[in-house]
Each structure stands twice: as C-alpha cells, then as structure tokens.
Enzyme design. Structure first.
Site, mmCIF file in Angstrom:
data_model
loop_
_atom_site.group_PDB
_atom_site.id
_atom_site.type_symbol
_atom_site.label_atom_id
_atom_site.label_comp_id
_atom_site.label_asym_id
_atom_site.label_seq_id
_atom_site.Cartn_x
_atom_site.Cartn_y
_atom_site.Cartn_z
ATOM 1 N N PRO A 10 0.783 -1.225 0.000
ATOM 2 C CG PRO A 10 -0.165 -1.111 2.121
ATOM 3 C CD PRO A 10 0.499 -2.065 1.175
ATOM 4 C CG ASN A 11 -0.265 4.370 1.255
ATOM 5 O OD1 ASN A 11 -1.232 4.884 0.691
ATOM 6 N ND2 ASN A 11 -0.334 3.876 2.482
ATOM 7 N NE ARG A 18 4.100 6.537 1.741
ATOM 8 C CZ ARG A 18 4.304 5.290 2.124
ATOM 9 N NH1 ARG A 18 4.720 4.388 1.260
ATOM 10 N NH2 ARG A 18 4.078 4.928 3.357
ATOM 11 C CE1 TYR A 23 8.938 4.775 3.237
ATOM 12 C CE2 TYR A 23 7.436 6.646 3.162
ATOM 13 C CZ TYR A 23 7.872 5.476 3.760
ATOM 14 O OH TYR A 23 7.251 5.009 4.882
ATOM 15 C CG ASN A 75 8.200 -2.259 0.386
ATOM 16 O OD1 ASN A 75 7.731 -2.440 1.522
ATOM 17 N ND2 ASN A 75 8.784 -1.129 0.027
ATOM 18 C CB ALA A 78 1.366 0.283 6.153
ATOM 19 C CG HIS A 81 5.073 -2.133 10.359
ATOM 20 N ND1 HIS A 81 6.394 -2.519 10.455
ATOM 21 C CD2 HIS A 81 5.034 -1.150 9.392
ATOM 22 C CE1 HIS A 81 7.124 -1.770 9.620
ATOM 23 N NE2 HIS A 81 6.314 -0.948 8.962
ATOM 24 C CG ASP A 88 -0.787 -16.846 8.965
ATOM 25 O OD1 ASP A 88 0.281 -16.822 9.605
ATOM 26 O OD2 ASP A 88 -1.904 -16.842 9.515
ATOM 27 C CD GLU A 99 10.296 -7.916 5.595
ATOM 28 O OE1 GLU A 99 10.849 -8.924 6.112
ATOM 29 O OE2 GLU A 99 9.748 -7.030 6.242
ATOM 30 C CG HIS A 101 10.987 -2.733 4.519
ATOM 31 N ND1 HIS A 101 9.623 -2.599 4.444
ATOM 32 C CD2 HIS A 101 11.220 -3.927 5.110
ATOM 33 C CE1 HIS A 101 9.057 -3.657 4.987
ATOM 34 N NE2 HIS A 101 9.996 -4.483 5.395
ATOM 35 C CG LEU A 102 11.650 2.127 -0.860
ATOM 36 C CD1 LEU A 102 10.283 2.779 -0.984
ATOM 37 C CD2 LEU A 102 12.512 2.471 -2.047
ATOM 38 C CB SER A 103 12.645 3.851 5.186
ATOM 39 O OG SER A 103 11.577 3.041 5.661
ATOM 40 N NE ARG A 108 10.322 5.745 8.589
ATOM 41 C CZ ARG A 108 9.313 5.550 7.726
ATOM 42 N NH1 ARG A 108 9.371 4.517 6.890
ATOM 43 N NH2 ARG A 108 8.292 6.375 7.691
HETATM 44 C C1 DQA Z 1 8.218 0.788 3.879
HETATM 45 C C2 DQA Z 1 8.284 1.013 5.397
HETATM 46 C C3 DQA Z 1 6.917 0.895 6.028
HETATM 47 O O1 DQA Z 1 6.997 1.123 7.438
HETATM 48 C C4 DQA Z 1 5.966 1.907 5.444
HETATM 49 O O2 DQA Z 1 4.674 1.745 5.975
HETATM 50 C C5 DQA Z 1 5.940 1.884 3.956
HETATM 51 C C6 DQA Z 1 7.186 1.692 3.222
HETATM 52 C C7 DQA Z 1 9.578 1.068 3.183
HETATM 53 O O3 DQA Z 1 9.729 0.626 2.043
HETATM 54 O O4 DQA Z 1 10.445 1.724 3.757
HETATM 55 O O5 DQA Z 1 4.906 2.126 3.338
HETATM 56 O O6 DQA Z 1 7.887 -0.567 3.633
#
Ligand code: DQA
Length: 144
Positions: A10-11, A18, A23, A75, A78, A81, A88, A99, A101-103, A108
């Site tokens: 998502p997002n 964003r 990011y 990725n 959100a 978490h 599952d 998996e 993640h950008l950040s 954080r």
């Molecule tokens: C994220 C980190 C997540 O905490 C956040 O909700 C995202 C992006 C990242 O790629 O850093 O949407 O997965």
C-alpha cells in the site's frame, strides 16, 4: 525462463511524491524499470503488481506457486507491521520470499520496528532506498 513475482504494498504507488525525504524521489515506475532492466540482463521474467488491499496481496502470494513463479520479492509496506494474513500467506506459499524496504524501519517510529514478515521470509533487505529492490532481486537470483 524463470518468473519472479514482485509485489509492492500500500501507498507505494505514491512514490516520488510521498514523503520524499524518507522514501526518495524515484517513482514506482522508475523503480520498476530498474528492476526490469536488471531482470532482462539476468534472463528472468518479472511480473510486477502493486496493491493497496491486503486480501489482494494474500491472493497474489497464495496463487504464486500455481502460477509458476519461482520466487517473490515483496515490499509489504505498512502491512509489514500489521498483517498476520500476509505473514501466513508467505509462510504457506512454498517459495523463497525476499522482503525489502526502502527505509530503515529500525531507525524510525517504534511501531515500524517489528516486521511480522521477516521471520517467515528467506531474508530482508532494508534502508538502501530504491537500491533495496535491486539488492533484493540479486538475492533472489542467487536463491533460485
Ligand atoms: C516501507 C516502510 C513501512 O513502514 C511503510 O509503511 C511503507 C514503506 C519502506 O519501504 O520503507 O509504506 O515498507
């Protein structure tokens, strides 16, 4: 040719606009074209999906083996978490799952420190911006 499924949660469709300080300024399209270029050079096929919906992501993971994917790069954004359902699905899918993640989620807010996905993933790469994705793809290519 082997097929790898890439899932953006998502997002991530909003990358580029964003929270660019967190990011980066690359759009999702740009990240996808970097991945496709890398995949082409390594002679693998990528199918790339983005979804803001937990159930859709669960379905993509759940059908991946039947749909002849060799591995998944995800990725979960959100949902990392919060989603027991995605965790599952990853645990049940029978494929290597990397998996990304950008950040750096550990530097954080505290609620981002826990990933429900990491314990069931083959490995996790985080904190390198868009490079996390290309490093994740390289890790997958080593695994398959
Ligand atoms: C994220 C980190 C997540 O905490 C956040 O909700 C995202 C992006 C990242 O790629 O850093 O949407 O997965």
């Amino acid at each position: 040719m082997k097929k790898i499924l890439v899932i953006h949660g998502p997002n991530l469709n909003l990358l580029g606009v964003r929270e660019p300080d967190i990011y980066g300024r690359l759009t999702l399209e740009k990240i996808n074209s970097m991945l496709k270029k890398e995949a082409k050079a390594r002679k693998v096929n990528l199918v790339i999906k983005q979804s803001n919906h937990e159930g859709q992501i669960v379905d993509l993971i759940g059908h991946a083996k039947k749909n002849k994917f060799s591995a998944i790069l995800i990725n979960p954004a959100a949902y990392t978490h919060t989603s027991v359902a995605i965790r599952d699905a990853v645990a049940a899918c029978g494929l290597s799952v990397v998996e990304v993640h950008l950040s750096n989620i550990h530097s954080r807010e505290e609620f981002r420190h826990k990933s429900l996905i990491s314990p069931v993933a083959s490995g996790t790469i985080l904190g390198f911006g868009a490079k996390s994705y290309t490093l994740g793809l390289a890790a997958i290519l080593d695994l398959i």
